[in-house]
Design a protein around this motif. Structure first.
Motif, PDB file in Angstrom:
ATOM      1  N   THR A 282      38.440  25.971  38.754  1.00  0.00           N
ATOM      2  CA  THR A 282      39.638  25.617  39.514  1.00  0.00           C
ATOM      3  C   THR A 282      40.191  26.778  40.344  1.00  0.00           C
ATOM      4  OG1 THR A 282      40.968  25.971  37.538  1.00  0.00           O
ATOM      5  CG2 THR A 282      40.347  23.726  38.018  1.00  0.00           C
ATOM      6  N   GLU A 283      40.102  27.994  39.856  1.00  0.00           N
ATOM      7  CA  GLU A 283      40.606  29.105  40.670  1.00  0.00           C
ATOM      8  C   GLU A 283      39.758  29.249  41.931  1.00  0.00           C
ATOM      9  OE1 GLU A 283      42.110  33.750  40.311  1.00  0.00           O
ATOM     10  OE2 GLU A 283      40.376  33.107  39.173  1.00  0.00           O
ATOM     11  N   GLY A 284      38.471  28.977  41.790  1.00  0.00           N
ATOM     12  CA  GLY A 284      37.573  29.028  42.943  1.00  0.00           C
ATOM     13  C   GLY A 284      37.877  27.935  43.963  1.00  0.00           C
TER      14      GLY A 284
ATOM     15  N   GLY B  44      37.230  42.056  45.053  1.00  0.00           N
ATOM     16  CA  GLY B  44      38.049  41.140  44.258  1.00  0.00           C
ATOM     17  C   GLY B  44      39.502  41.402  44.592  1.00  0.00           C
ATOM     18  N   ILE B  45      40.319  41.592  43.551  1.00  0.00           N
ATOM     19  CA  ILE B  45      41.744  41.872  43.771  1.00  0.00           C
ATOM     20  C   ILE B  45      42.149  43.109  42.981  1.00  0.00           C
ATOM     21  CG2 ILE B  45      44.106  41.010  43.409  1.00  0.00           C
ATOM     22  CD1 ILE B  45      42.697  39.620  45.739  1.00  0.00           C
ATOM     23  N   GLY B  46      43.015  43.888  43.589  1.00  0.00           N
ATOM     24  CA  GLY B  46      43.489  45.134  43.008  1.00  0.00           C
ATOM     25  C   GLY B  46      43.748  46.088  44.164  1.00  0.00           C
ATOM     26  N   GLN B  47      44.225  47.273  43.864  1.00  0.00           N
ATOM     27  CA  GLN B  47      44.439  48.244  44.943  1.00  0.00           C
ATOM     28  C   GLN B  47      43.101  48.651  45.558  1.00  0.00           C
ATOM     29  OE1 GLN B  47      47.379  47.860  46.028  1.00  0.00           O
ATOM     30  NE2 GLN B  47      48.125  49.979  45.986  1.00  0.00           N
ATOM     31  N   GLY B  88      37.965  47.597  41.775  1.00  0.00           N
ATOM     32  CA  GLY B  88      38.481  48.451  40.718  1.00  0.00           C
ATOM     33  C   GLY B  88      37.745  48.265  39.401  1.00  0.00           C
ATOM     34  N   ASP B  89      38.053  49.144  38.452  1.00  0.00           N
ATOM     35  CA  ASP B  89      37.412  49.067  37.134  1.00  0.00           C
ATOM     36  C   ASP B  89      37.870  47.824  36.374  1.00  0.00           C
ATOM     37  OD1 ASP B  89      39.656  50.901  37.556  1.00  0.00           O
ATOM     38  OD2 ASP B  89      39.785  51.051  35.385  1.00  0.00           O
ATOM     39  N   GLY B  90      39.133  47.425  36.551  1.00  0.00           N
ATOM     40  CA  GLY B  90      39.603  46.212  35.891  1.00  0.00           C
ATOM     41  C   GLY B  90      38.888  44.998  36.463  1.00  0.00           C
ATOM     42  N   ASP B  91      38.811  44.991  37.764  1.00  0.00           N
ATOM     43  CA  ASP B  91      38.177  43.892  38.494  1.00  0.00           C
ATOM     44  C   ASP B  91      36.712  43.738  38.090  1.00  0.00           C
ATOM     45  OD1 ASP B  91      38.889  42.246  41.069  1.00  0.00           O
ATOM     46  OD2 ASP B  91      36.854  42.977  41.370  1.00  0.00           O
ATOM     47  N   MET B  92      36.006  44.844  38.062  1.00  0.00           N
ATOM     48  CA  MET B  92      34.558  44.796  37.861  1.00  0.00           C
ATOM     49  C   MET B  92      34.155  44.716  36.390  1.00  0.00           C
ATOM     50  SD  MET B  92      31.801  44.663  39.569  1.00  0.00           S
ATOM     51  CE  MET B  92      32.570  44.992  41.150  1.00  0.00           C
ATOM     52  N   GLY B  94      36.418  44.321  33.638  1.00  0.00           N
ATOM     53  CA  GLY B  94      37.272  43.479  32.799  1.00  0.00           C
ATOM     54  C   GLY B  94      37.096  42.020  33.186  1.00  0.00           C
ATOM     55  N   GLU B  95      37.906  41.604  34.156  1.00  0.00           N
ATOM     56  CA  GLU B  95      37.863  40.197  34.591  1.00  0.00           C
ATOM     57  C   GLU B  95      36.446  39.778  35.020  1.00  0.00           C
ATOM     58  OE1 GLU B  95      41.217  38.480  35.140  1.00  0.00           O
ATOM     59  OE2 GLU B  95      40.047  36.648  35.079  1.00  0.00           O
ATOM     60  N   GLY B  96      35.729  40.697  35.627  1.00  0.00           N
ATOM     61  CA  GLY B  96      34.404  40.332  36.154  1.00  0.00           C
ATOM     62  C   GLY B  96      33.236  40.801  35.298  1.00  0.00           C
TER      63      GLY B  96
END
Ligand SMILES: Cc1ncc(C[n+]2csc(CCOP(=O)(O)OP(=O)(O)O)c2C)c(N)n1
Lengths: 570, 284
Positions: A282-284, B44-47, B88-92, B94-96
């Motif tokens: 859904t986010e996609g 992705g998202i982040g600074q 970012g490290d969180g983006d890559m 963590g979430e990813g």
């Protein structure tokens, strides 16, 4: 609810444990029945397991085209003893049960045929299935020659002995079946045959996949989930011929984001899944809305919540499809009702996605993807498949504000300009913005596309008398079942609206509903999700809802009964 | 080639290490003579993930954690493009994290630059998978106690085709490693130490300088056992190309669509005759 056996068709059911080879007999049987020139409709219900349990295939052999399942069973071929309790609710006084006492046990109604014993005489018990196949074909008076020719070519690669033994088994079965018929012991109505040279037989998954290829789909990325998997499997099997990029993603989140990358770079891509996987996407889907990157999603529904009934059917995910994804953005939801509909709408989904730069969701269900019948060969028209990509000029801006909200879409590396897309709110060049005036313009631009979509989509159309008193509304795979039930009822003041374009809803829908004294909604779910959507969009609710949510599709007889109770006496 | 965006509003704090990465990246791209129109930056998202907005190129700035799936397919449907991921490290990790593992397994010919500041910058200072034990944040009030994620060790374990670490305090090294990574055919990971001046008061530019050393010229990145040792070394942390796998085909090269036909997928047409034949094959 027995319903008298109509003279124009025979309902045959094969049932047994998973792993007993029902699928093989079903496949051989339907292929030979097709060759013989019958109209057939086949659908299966099965358990979520690899061995054991009880699975069944229902094959309707008819004198005219049929697109709906029956409740009653005329001929039941049980392959083990658990079948009878499993299917008792479908048996009638007239149901004929033919099988092997050695396998099924001592049933009072069983017409015993010693399939195993005879198979052993040929050399192996495993030929009992082929013998059962021959038996059914003999009972239907299908020419032994048609059967033998097909089996010989089908088993050709397996060695002479296998071919010879299978042929012998089939012939033995056929002789028995034919003899039962000739003696008058088992007699079915005569089913007419027709010239079917221009017809094909495919199932729902295949129709979706073929439609996608015709729609220019070049790429499918997905994670396996029943009943969505059939589409990617079919495409994988034909990837070499059609130059398709097929990738099994690590999860559904990856699958949808991959598809968006593929579209961004200029390919046409799709994903296929079921409710759980769709939930992860859904986010996609929201990203597709923001990027205005087209994408096509096939959602084959099965009963939820959560893992639910993995191998069964339901129309429970309409609201999921409708509301999936945070934020406000347009989408299109199509729900094909038939195999030709699945082909046509799947093809069309790619053009709609590309033209309006929105996610297009194709909603099917287990019943539709696993069903097959003979249907006119799909007609290909290359002119129908268009592309909407422009070559970028040096000053290209991906989100140029235009009167209709649609910004010409360019792709990277094709033109002098640069193509930037962003999941943040963005300016015309795709760069992050917090200009709140621009924000409003961008929201309006995105939502304006929905108005354009509404203008372009087809009217609902109404079947039946113009001076109707009641209207029956349904969507997707339920439509043909309602159609046949209404035809059988022979009512002359009831109209049908069969919706295949679930969102946005056809513009003429409210107008039709307003003119009815009584409105009935029929859905394969527990809460009448389409009914609520229609009420919200048109202001017209439904007087009555006919709902089924036990994991099985409606049958014609059930709907005849249910509709009869709802419809005003005329 | 000019990758400069001119005068733009950049959302990074003064002194942020991301500026160094941006400079090194733009210089490398110019040096490699890549045309902006043939380059796609994916994030992705982040600074850190805002980097694509500050480079003159095509860009796909997608969802938090989801840079690798689109990047993989962008390259796959048009292998003529150069694809670089900056996140970012969180983006890559963590979430990813799941995509990180599977992208390495696929081995697309893309470069992945991870701005590793050991903290979540954009969301104002929570721990990241690479935060060091004891790191105190408004959310990890008693300090991080989890084992830090070791991207290099994971990449070596997965036989990634190119694995490197650099630190932004050494701009010249960073530029050289970026260049090698972009030129490398296959998945190239560059974990890049970079300070977050606002939310990480521990792992500062000075700290990175003090706690790292550059691998010398005798180090052979083709030796996987040695690479493993370097990947798990933390005090001090080695910088340089840690590991390169034996040559192997990229994801695109492995795809059946390119086995006999090198034309990018996006330029191909529907095979109408074959589709007609397939439909015909379903006749009785
Ligand atoms: C699905 C989702 N979850 C959470 C967030 C909030 N979020 C944005 S960036 C980020 C982490 C940023 O850390 P990092 O990736 O290390 O990048 P940095 O800002 O430090 O450069 C988080 C949690 C989000 N945007 N989307």
């Amino acid at each position: 609810m027995t319903g008298s056996p109509a003279a124009h068709d025979i309902s045959i059911v094969l049932a047994g444990e998973a792993g007993q080879g029902i699928q093989t007999i079903e496949q051989l049987l339907t292929a030979i029945l097709q060759l013989a020139g019958f109209h057939i409709h086949a659908t299966k219900e099965y358990m979520s397991r690899v061995r054991g349990g009880t699975n069944s295939t229902s094959i309707r052999v008819a004198s005219r085209p049929v697109q709906a399942p029956l409740q009653r069973i005329d001929l039941l071929i049980p392959l083990d003893e658990k079948v009878i309790p499993h299917l008792r609710y479908r048996l009638t006084e007239e149901t004929i049960i033919v099988g092997d006492r050695e396998v099924v046990g001592d049933l009072s109604r069983l017409r015993h045929v010693p399939l195993r014993q005879l198979a052993r005489e040929i050399g192996n018990e495993m030929y009992a299935n082929t013998m059962a196949l021959g038996l059914i074909l003999g009972l239907l008076a299908v020419e032994a020659q048609v059967m033998e020719q097909y089996l010989a070519s089908r088993f050709a690669g397996k060695g002479e002995e296998v071919v010879a033994n299978n042929l012998q088994a089939a012939r033995l079965g056929h002789d028995r079946g034919y003899a039962l018929r000739e003696s008058g012991e088992i007699r079915f109505p005569e089913i007419m045959r027709h010239d079917n040279a221009k017809e094909i037989m495919v199932n729902g998954s295949e129709a979706i996949a073929m439609g996608a290829i015709a729609g220019g789909c070049q790429c499918i990325t997905s994670y396996p989930m029943t009943p969505g998997t059939g589409v990617i499997t079919f495409m994988a099997q034909h990837q070499h011929d059609f130059g398709l990029l097929v990738e099994q993603a690590e999860d559904e989140i990856a699958a949808i984001n991959m598809a968006l990358g593929a579209w961004y770079a200029g390919a046409r891509a799709m994903v296929t899944t079921s409710g759980g996987g769709f939930a992860l996407m859904t986010e996609g889907i929201s990203l597709a809305g923001m990027l205005e990157t087209p994408v096509v999603i096939h959602l084959g529904q099965r009963p939820g919540p959560a893992t639910g009934l993995p191998t069964r059917t339901e129309q429970g995910d309409l609201e999921l499809a409708l509301y999936a994804g945070h934020g406000e953005f347009p989408r299109i939801i199509l729900a094909p009702e038939s195999l030709p509909g699945a082909f046509a709408l799947s093809r069309q989904a790619f053009d709609l996605a590309d033209r309006y730069q929105v996610p297009v969701i194709i909603l099917t269900d287990q019943y539709l993807v696993d069903t097959y019948y003979n249907t006119a060969a799909f007609v290909l028209d290359p002119r129908q498949t268009s592309r909407f990509i422009v070559e970028s000029a040096e000053d290209y801006q991906r989100y140029r504000l235009t009167p209709d909200g649609i910004s010409p879409r360019a792709i990277p590396g094709r033109g002098l300009g640069l193509v930037g897309v962003d999941s943040d709110e963005h300016d015309e060049a795709g760069h992050i913005t917090e200009d709140l005036e621009l924000r409003v313009k961008m929201v309006d631009k995105r939502l304006h596309k929905l108005e354009k979509i509404k203008e372009a989509l087809l009217p609902a159309g109404l079947a039946g008398p113009g001076d109707y008193r009641a209207i029956v509304v349904s969507w997707g795979s339920v439509n043909p079942i309602v159609r046949e039930a209404l035809a059988q009822l022979g009512v002359n003041d009831v109209a049908q609206i069969a919706i295949q374009q679930v969102y946005p809803l056809p513009a003429d829908l409210g107008h039709y509903l307003a003119a009815a004294d009584k409105t009935i909604i029929v859905e394969n779910n527990a809460t009448a999700q389409l009914g609520h959507l229609i009420q919200r969009e048109t202001g017209h609710g439904f007087h009555q809802a006919i709902l089924k949510y036990n994991g099985l599709p409606f049958t014609v007889e059930e709907l005849v009964d249910d509709l009869q109770k709802c419809l005003p006496a005329s | 080639m000019d990758f400069d965006m001119g005068k733009i509003d950049i959302a990074w704090c003064p002194g942020c290490g991301n500026f160094g990465i941006l400079t090194a990246l733009k210089r490398t791209l110019a040096e490699l003579q890549i045309r902006p129109r043939d380059l796609v930056l994916v994030s992705g998202i982040g600074q850190a993930a805002k980097t694509p907005h500050y480079v003159k190129a095509n860009f796909f700035n997608g969802l938090h954690g989801r840079a690798l799936p689109p990047a993989t397919l962008i390259k796959a449907v048009n292998p003529e493009l150069t694809v670089i991921v900056t996140s970012g490290d969180g983006d890559m990790y963590g979430e990813g994290g799941n995509h990180f593992i599977h992208a390495i397994r696929r081995n697309p010919d893309i470069t992945v630059i991870v701005h590793n500041n050991m903290v979540y910058g954009l969301t104002k200072g929570q721990a990241s998978p690479t935060s060091q034990p004891g790191f105190v944040t408004p959310l990890q009030v008693d300090g991080v106690f989890e084992e830090p994620f070791n991207p290099l060790a994971v990449a070596v374990a997965l036989n990634a085709s190119f694995v490197a670490r650099t630190s932004i305090h050494d701009l010249e090294l960073t530029r050289r490693i970026f260049a090698r990574a972009i030129r490398h055919k296959g998945f190239a990971l560059v974990d890049t130490f970079t300070p977050c001046v606002s939310f990480n008061k521990v792992n500062t530019r000075h700290w990175y300088q003090e706690h790292t050393y550059v691998l010398d010229d005798n180090y052979d990145p083709r030796d996987r056992t040695a690479a493993w040792q370097k990947a798990v070394e933390t005090g001090p942390w080695p910088l340089g190309v840690i590991y390169t796998s034996p040559p192997k085909p990229s994801f695109e090269e492995n795809l059946p669509v390119y086995k006999t036909n090198r034309q990018p997928l996006i330029d191909r047409k529907v095979q109408w005759e074959k589709l007609a034949a397939l439909i015909d094959s379903r006749k009785g």
